[in-house]
Design an enzyme around this catalytic site. Structure first.
Site, PDB file in Angstrom:
ATOM      1  N   SER A 257      54.212  -0.521   0.210  1.00  0.00           N
ATOM      2  CA  SER A 257      52.809  -0.169   0.414  1.00  0.00           C
ATOM      3  C   SER A 257      52.065  -1.298   1.100  1.00  0.00           C
ATOM      4  O   SER A 257      52.446  -2.467   1.016  1.00  0.00           O
ATOM      5  CB  SER A 257      52.151   0.106  -0.934  1.00  0.00           C
ATOM      6  N   LYS A 258      50.996  -0.885   1.755  1.00  0.00           N
ATOM      7  CA  LYS A 258      50.150  -1.819   2.491  1.00  0.00           C
ATOM      8  C   LYS A 258      49.602  -2.915   1.594  1.00  0.00           C
ATOM      9  O   LYS A 258      49.345  -4.013   2.039  1.00  0.00           O
ATOM     10  CB  LYS A 258      48.961  -1.041   3.068  1.00  0.00           C
TER      11      LYS A 258
END
Ligand code: GLU
Length: 502
Positions: A257-258
Site C-alpha cells: 500500500s501507498k
C-alpha cells in the site's frame, strides 16, 4: 505461436505489481520466441486520465520491456501488429458485435432492472448475510416482454447467463487445480447501460481475437476468472491458459500500500532507481531460478533464459525496499564511469548550480569526482547534493555541527584541531592518495594528543559542511590541497568569531 499480453488500465501510473506482471509476460513470451502484446484497457470512461497512455508506454520503454504488438509508441492512432487496434476504446464496435452472438444463442440476456431494485436487493442480501448477487429476474422474462421493453427503449444492461448447478474446474499454471460452484458466480454484466463493455467482456473478446495463448496476471483477478472461463464456453472459443501471480505485500504482510511503500514505478524512476535493478529485484519477488542457483544478479536476457512459470510461488512476496536498494547500489557500481556520467548528467541538469553555468572546467571537475560518488550512492538522486558540496565555492552550515558530544568535541577542541590540521597540511606535499593524506594527519593527531574523532570529526565537517559525507581523508583527496586548505582556514577563522558556548 505463444502470445502473452500486458493489459493495463491507463490510470496515470504503473503499479509496481503491474510492472512485474508485464515482466513475467515478457519473459515467458520471449523465452519461447513468442509475442508480448500491449493492450490498453480503457473502457472505464470515468477513470480517463489525460496523458496516461503515453506515460505508461514511456515507463515500459524505461524498463526495456518492448512489446511486439500494441499501440504505436510514436503515434497512438496507429498499431504494431495485425490484431489491432490495441486500445479498447477504439474497439467498441467489435464488442457490440460479439455480444450480439451471445444474445442470439441465449448465453446472455437483457436486464432492465432499475438501480433502485438492485440496491434494495443488495441491502436485503446483506441483512441476511448473503453474498450480493443478481436474482436473475430478467433471465426468465418472457420473450414478448423483452421485445416490448426494447421497443420502448427502456434502459438495460446485458448479463452473462452463468450455467446453473455446475461445477467449474480448471487448472491455473501457478495455483494448480481450481474448482468453483456456478451457484456462487453472479450473472456478470457484460455491457453497461451506456453501451460500454465491462472489463470482463472486452478482456475475453480481445484475448481471443488477439490469439493470446497465456494470460499472466495478478492474483487479484482470480475471482474474475470463472466468469471468463464461462464466457469462453458461451462463445464456444478455446480458452487460453491462466497463470495468476502472487501479490506484493508490505513488511507486515498486508497488501502493498501507498501508506507503507511507493507503489508507482514512476516514483522509483524519479528517485533514481535503475531499470536493471528494478527488473532484477521484482523478477525475484515471486519467483526464483531454483535451489542450485546462488547467483542473484540477472540481466533481462538472463532472466529470459532462466524464467520458469511453473516455479512462480503461490504465496505473496514481501516488497523489501532495502533489497531493492542493494540491487540498485550494485548496478550503479557496475557501470563504467562513462555510463555513470551519462546517468548522472540529467540529474545535474535539474539543479540550479549546474544547469546553465556548467562550463567545460566544471564538467571536468564533476567527471573527476564521479568515481567517488559512484561507490557511495544508493540512488542516482543522491549524487547532485554530494557533488554540490564538493564543488561549492562557499559552504553554508551551522557551526554547531562541528561539535560532537559523543566524540568529546566542543568548539575549542574543534578550533585547535583545525588549526593544527591546517598548518600540517599546508606543509605537506603528497596529496596523491588517501593514504598519503592519512600519513600526514596521523602525525597531527599524535602531536595534539587528541583522540582520532576529536580531529577527524571537525575536520570532515569543515571540509564538507555536512553531517554525513565521505571521511576526512577522502574529502581532502577529492577536494585537493588548495580547496581543502581554503575550507579548513575559513571555518577556523569563522570559529574565532563564534562564541565557545554555542
Ligand atoms: N485491465 C486489467 C488491469 O488493469 C487487466 C487484468 C488482466 O490482465 O486481465 O490490470
Amino acid at each position: 505461436m505463444i502470445k502473452t499480453r500486458f493489459a493495463p488500465s491507463p490510470t496515470g501510473f504503473v503499479h509496481i505489481g503491474n510492472l512485474r506482471t508485464a515482466l513475467y509476460a515478457y519473459l515467458f513470451a520471449k523465452q519461447q520466441k513468442g509475442h508480448l502484446i500491449l493492450r490498453i484497457e480503457d473502457t472505464d470512461q470515468e477513470r480517463f486520465v489525460e496523458g496516461a497512455m503515453e506515460s505508461l508506454i514511456n515507463t515500459l520503454k524505461w524498463a526495456g520491456l518492448s512489446y511486439d504488438e500494441g499501440p504505436h509508441p510514436d503515434d497512438l492512432t496507429q498499431s504494431i501488429g495485425e490484431a489491432g487496434p490495441y486500445i479498447q476504446s477504439q474497439r467498441l464496435e467489435i464488442y457490440k458485435e460479439e455480444v450480439q452472438k451471445l444474445l442470439e444463442t441465449g448465453h446472455a440476456y437483457h436486464c432492465f432492472c432499475s438501480l433502485e431494485r438492485l440496491d434494495q436487493m443488495r441491502k436485503d442480501q446483506q441483512e441476511r448475510h448473503l453474498a450480493p448477487m443478481y436474482d436473475k429476474k430478467c433471465r426468465y422474462r418472457p420473450k414478448e416482454e423483452i421485445k416490448q421493453l426494447l421497443e420502448e427503449k427502456a434502459p438495460y444492461v446485458i448479463r452473462l447467463a452463468i450455467p446453473e448447478h455446475d461445477t467449474l474446474r480448471f487448472r491455473d499454471l501457478v495455483r494448480g487445480d481450481l474448482q468453483f460452484e456456478s451457484a456462487t458466480i453472479d450473472d456478470q454484466v457484460l455491457v453497461k447501460s451506456d453501451g460500454f463493455p465491462t472489463y470482463h467482456l472486452a478482456n475475453v473478446v480481445d484475448d481471443h481475437l488477439m490469439k493470446v495463448t497465456h494470460v499472466i496476471r495478478g492474483e487479484e483477478w482470480l475471482p474474475s476468472t470463472p466468469k471468463h472461463v464461462y464466457l469462453y464456453k458461451a462463445f464456444n472459443w478455446e480458452r487460453p491458459e491462466f497463470a495468476h501471480i502472487p501479490l506484493f505485500l508490505n513488511k507486515d504482510k498486508s497488501k502493498l500500500s501507498k501508506r507503507q511503500n511507493d507503489v508507482a514505478v514512476e516514483d522509483y524512476i524519479k528517485k533514481g532507481y535503475l531499470p536493471e535493478a528494478m527488473l532484477n529485484f521484482i523478477a525475484l519477488l515471486g519467483w526464483n531460478p531454483g535451489a542450485g542457483e546462488t547467483n542473484e544478479i540477472f540481466s533481462l536476457d538472463q532472466l529470459v533464459e532462466k524464467f520458469n512459470l511453473g516455479k512462480v510461488h503461490k504465496a505473496g512476496a514481501v516488497f523489501d525496499l532495502e533489497r531493492l536498494n542493494w540491487f540498485n547500489a550494485h548496478y550503479i557500481r557496475a557501470l563504467s564511469v562513462e555510463e555513470f556520467a551519462g546517468k548522472i548528467y540529467p540529474w545535474l541538469e535539474k539543479t540550479d548550480w549546474f544547469k546553465g553555468t556548467a562550463d567545460d572546467l566544471q564538467k571536468k571537475e564533476v567527471y573527476r569526482l564521479l568515481p567517488a560518488i559512484q561507490t557511495r550512492i544508493t540512488i542516482l538522486s543522491e549524487a547532485p547534493a554530494i557533488l554540490n558540496y564538493l564543488l561549492a565555492e562557499k559552504l553554508e552550515y551551522n557551526p554547531s555541527l562541528l561539535k560532537n558530544e559523543k566524540m568529546n568535541v566542543d568548539l575549542p577542541v574543534a578550533k585547535s584541531a583545525l588549526q593544527a590540521c591546517y598548518e600540517d597540511l599546508k606543509k605537506h606535499d603528497d596529496f596523491s592518495s588517501e593514504d598519503a593524506i592519512k600519513a600526514c594527519l596521523v602525525k597531527t593527531i599524535d602531536r595534539l594528543k587528541f583522540k582520532n574523532g576529536q580531529v577527524l570529526w571537525p575536520l570532515r565537517v569543515a571540509l564538507s559542511g555536512q553531517e554525513y559525507s565521505p571521511g576526512a581523508f577522502e574529502m581532502i583527496f577529492l577536494l585537493g590541497k588548495e580547496k581543502s586548505l581554503e575550507r579548513i582556514g575559513k571555518t577556523n577563522s569563522s570559529l574565532a568569531a563564534t562564541p565557545a558556548n554555542l
